[in-house]
Write an enzyme that holds these catalytic residues in place. Structure first.
Site, PDB file in Angstrom:
ATOM      1  N   HIS A 172       7.084  85.622  59.426  1.00 30.80           N
ATOM      2  CA  HIS A 172       6.537  86.371  60.507  1.00 30.80           C
ATOM      3  C   HIS A 172       5.269  84.894  61.510  1.00 30.80           C
ATOM      4  O   HIS A 172       4.421  85.350  62.572  1.00 30.80           O
ATOM      5  CB  HIS A 172       5.734  87.498  60.419  1.00 30.80           C
TER       6      HIS A 172
ATOM      7  N   ARG B 240       5.134  83.088  51.129  1.00 30.53           N
ATOM      8  CA  ARG B 240       6.460  84.087  51.652  1.00 30.53           C
ATOM      9  C   ARG B 240       7.523  83.184  52.296  1.00 30.53           C
ATOM     10  O   ARG B 240       6.859  83.050  53.310  1.00 30.53           O
ATOM     11  CB  ARG B 240       5.232  85.049  52.326  1.00 30.53           C
TER      12      ARG B 240
ATOM     13  N   ASP C 107      10.198  73.148  45.690  1.00 27.16           N
ATOM     14  CA  ASP C 107       9.669  71.591  45.541  1.00 27.16           C
ATOM     15  C   ASP C 107       9.239  71.081  45.885  1.00 27.16           C
ATOM     16  O   ASP C 107       8.344  69.728  46.200  1.00 27.16           O
ATOM     17  CB  ASP C 107      11.181  71.055  46.319  1.00 27.16           C
TER      18      ASP C 107
ATOM     19  N   GLU D 245      10.096  96.651  51.268  1.00 25.89           N
ATOM     20  CA  GLU D 245       9.089  97.617  52.646  1.00 25.89           C
ATOM     21  C   GLU D 245      10.167  98.593  53.261  1.00 25.89           C
ATOM     22  O   GLU D 245       9.987  98.577  54.663  1.00 25.89           O
ATOM     23  CB  GLU D 245       9.334  96.056  53.280  1.00 25.89           C
TER      24      GLU D 245
ATOM     25  N   ASP E 137       6.142  97.456  57.635  1.00 18.30           N
ATOM     26  CA  ASP E 137       8.192  97.556  58.004  1.00 18.30           C
ATOM     27  C   ASP E 137       8.393  98.494  56.659  1.00 18.30           C
ATOM     28  O   ASP E 137       9.710  99.764  57.314  1.00 18.30           O
ATOM     29  CB  ASP E 137       9.101  96.227  57.451  1.00 18.30           C
TER      30      ASP E 137
END
Length: 266
Positions: free
Chosen positions: A50, A75, A89, A154, A180
Site C-alpha cells: 500500500h 511486505r 535477492d 485478512e 481488511d
C-alpha cells in the site's frame, strides 16, 4: 573472515521474552526509515503493498536500516513467486505476504522462498545481495535458515482456516490485518468493532494452538495493549506517514488555530 547475515525475525521472536513492537515504513524514504530504525523499536515493516515502494526504494531502506538493531520485514505486494524472488535477492530476510486465505496458498508461498529441491526459488546468488554476492558461505544450501516467512490473515475465510494456514511447514508466523478483516465482515473502517476484535482473538487462539507466533496491526494504544495481553507476539503500533500527518496537524491546530481564534475575536 566470512560474512554473516543477521538473525531472522523468526529467531528474534523465538528469543524474545515480551512482544516485539514495530512501526510501518510507508513513505518510501530511506531517510525516514533510518529515523524510525534508530528510535528503539524492535522491527520495521517496509510496505510494498500500500506504499510507493518498488525494488529500488526497498533496497535503499534495507541498507539504511541495516546499521541499527531493528529488524526489517518486507511486505510484498502479492504472493507471486517472481516478486518474492526479487525481494529475497535484494537481501530481505523476512517476508510478510498479504491476503493469504488457505493452507494451499501458504504452501505455494513457502515454496517460492526456498531453493530446490525444497522449493522453487530461482537461483541467482552470485548476482544478488541476498548471499552478499557469494560472500556468505554455503548460502545456497542454508538459505532457508536466513529467511523467515510470515503470512497475513485478512478475511473471514482466512480466519476459519487460520489453524491450517499456521500449521504449514515453513510458515514462521501469522499476522492479522484488522482493516481488511473488518471490510470482509461488512464493517469497513471499524477495526475496533467488537466483532472484529473477537475474530482477531479467535485467530490468535488458532495460530497459537498450532505453535506459531501471531502478530497484529493496532494503532490504537488501548487495543494494542489488549492484543499484547491476549498473546500477540509482535505488533505494529504506528506508521511513519501517520505519525507525520498527525504531528503536523497538531502543529497547525496549535499555531494556526490560535491565530484564527485571535482573528475571530476582533
Amino acid at each position: 573472515m566470512p560474512l554473516r547475515l543477521t538473525p531472522t525475525f523468526r529467531d528474534r521472536l523465538a528469543e524474545a521474552s515480551r512482544p516485539l513492537f514495530g512501526v510501518w515504513a510507508c513513505s518510501g524514504s530511506p531517510l525516514v526509515a533510518e529515523i524510525c530504525a534508530g528510535a528503539g523499536l524492535d522491527w520495521i515493516l517496509i510496505d510494498m503493498e500500500h506504499a510507493p515502494n518498488g525494488l529500488e526504494s526497498t533496497l535503499a531502506q534495507l541498507q539504511a536500516i541495516a546499521a541499527y538493531p531493528a529488524t526489517p520485514v518486507v511486505r510484498v505486494p502479492v504472493g507471486d513467486a517472481v516478486v518474492i524472488k526479487q525481494v529475497l535477492d535484494l537481501g530481505a530476510q523476512n517476508l510478510l505476504v498479504p491476503m493469504v486465505s488457505s493452507a494451499d496458498q501458504a504452501r505455494e508461498i513457502v515454496a517460492a522462498t526456498q531453493y530446490p529441491p525444497r522449493g522453487r526459488r530461482g537461483v541467482g546468488n552470485a548476482l544478488a545481495r541476498s548471499g552478499r554476492w557469494n560472500r556468505i558461505d554455503d548460502y545456497l544450501t542454508s538459505a532457508a535458515e536466513h529467511v523467515s516467512v510470515f503470512v497475513q490473515i485478512e478475511t473471514t475465510h482466512a480466519v476459519e482456516a487460520a489453524a491450517e494456514i499456521a500449521a504449514v511447514d515453513g510458515v514462521d508466523g501469522v499476522f492479522v490485518g484488522p482493516s481488511d478483516l473488518a471490510a470482509s465482515m461488512g464493517l469497513l473502517g471499524q477495526q475496533t468493532h467488537p466483532d472484529v476484535v473477537a475474530a482477531v482473538l479467535r485467530t490468535f487462539e488458532a495460530v497459537r494452538a498450532a505453535g506459531r507466533p501471531v502478530g497484529v496491526n493496532a494503532f490504537d494504544p488501548a487495543t494494542a495493549d489488549r492484543y499484547a495481553e491476549a498473546g500477540a507476539s509482535f505488533l505494529l503500533v504506528g506508521a511513519d506517514v501517520s505519525l507525520l500527518a498527525r504531528g503536523t496537524e497538531q502543529l497547525a491546530a496549535r499555531y494556526l488555530g490560535e491565530l484564527d481564534a485571535g482573528r475571530a475575536s476582533y
